[in-house]
Write an enzyme that holds these catalytic residues in place. Sequence first.
Site, mmCIF file in Angstrom:
data_model
loop_
_atom_site.group_PDB
_atom_site.id
_atom_site.type_symbol
_atom_site.label_atom_id
_atom_site.label_comp_id
_atom_site.label_asym_id
_atom_site.label_seq_id
_atom_site.Cartn_x
_atom_site.Cartn_y
_atom_site.Cartn_z
ATOM 1 C CG ASP A 223 42.882 40.234 -20.450
ATOM 2 O OD1 ASP A 223 42.986 39.059 -20.342
ATOM 3 O OD2 ASP A 223 43.679 40.692 -21.163
ATOM 4 C CD GLU B 98 42.132 33.751 -18.611
ATOM 5 O OE1 GLU B 98 42.208 32.649 -19.399
ATOM 6 O OE2 GLU B 98 42.224 34.770 -18.936
ATOM 7 C CG ASP C 217 44.998 43.363 -24.020
ATOM 8 O OD1 ASP C 217 45.631 42.316 -23.914
ATOM 9 O OD2 ASP C 217 46.014 44.175 -24.065
#
Length: 409
Positions: free
Chosen positions: A191, A275, A356
């Site tokens: 992330d 992502e 997170d």
Amino acid sequence: MQLRYSFRLYPSAGQRMALVRAFGCARVVFNDALRARETARGEGMPFPKAGDLSKALITEAKNTPERAWLGEVSAVVLQQSLRDLDTAYRNFFDGLKGKCPRMGAPRCKSKRDTRQSVRFTANARWSVTAGGKLRLPKIGDLKVKWSRSLPSTPSTVTVVKDSAGRYFASFVVETGPEEVLPEVAPEVGIDLGLGHFAVLSDGTKVDSPRFLRRAEKRLKKAQRALSRKEKGSSNRNKARLKAARAHARVADARREFHHQLSTQLIRENQAVAVEDLAVKGLARTRLAKSVHDAGWSTFVGMLEYKAARSGRTFVKIGRFEPTSQVCSQCGVKDGPKPLSVREWTCQACGAVLDRDVNAAVNVAKAAGLAVSACGAQVRRAPVPAPRREAGTHPKPSPVRWEQAGIPGL
């Protein structure tokens, strides 16, 4: 796959003048070809072919007094300039057709551009001497600072002068399957953020170096000195170089950080998931400077090509995946949360989740990786005992059991 290796060049004064001539000749041929095609388009004529342009703008132009100085540089450099124009037009038309991201139409190059480059192919017969110098036609033997050996024989070499006045030799080489690393067990989801540059699904957090933020004071001083110099003066050029070098140091430090972290992640994990972030959209918010300082797109690109080179699995999940809204323990979607909420409690299972780390675990799960929240910063929230279970109770009597509909003991 093709890789590019860059090495610092240290040309002498005479070699710098020869490179300036090469940069200028390549630029003139590019601009002449662009004007010829734009003139043909304005008159409704078909675009001139590359062969016709090469004959008219290079071969025949060398015999004219106006372009006789084109013969002072290697013809390969001029031919590659025409190929660059063809590539620019091809990318422009492919963008209009939707085959690739939209790009602007080719434009004339300026001699005032702070970045210049020329490319030599194998036809130019360039070589690396026994003493480790780069031999280029009509330029000479250039001193190279070799930091590593090339994995194979390069197909082309591009000489680049950047905004800070530094020279680089960029080689394109082919790499084979011998770069594949041995298999390992771990798989990780990543992330990316601003508070921490990267948070891994195993709970590891990598602090954000914030290279631009730390250098803002020095950059501000250099930019202020540049703005006070008279345009066109030698002092302004010196101040511009000083400001460009300050920016180059920031960019080099950021690039080195990206390389080190991406190499470590690829070596230690068999599969990596990230992502797909909307960087362009985030760059239009108040966080624009911090987003550009992080350099997420460059880092993700490094992960992708290093994974392909090393035989690792790289997965990029969609940007609309609700990784920060779903509990990584029970999978219940708890809704969006403001950025100020760094820790939240799942209303379904009662797990206290680090925002997170939870997102990194969900990234890995969305990519189909075999990861869990074990070892991550996830814990059960304290649940108060029911009132009927608190304190000391007398031993239940048979009558009470029978009144409750349960046979007595």
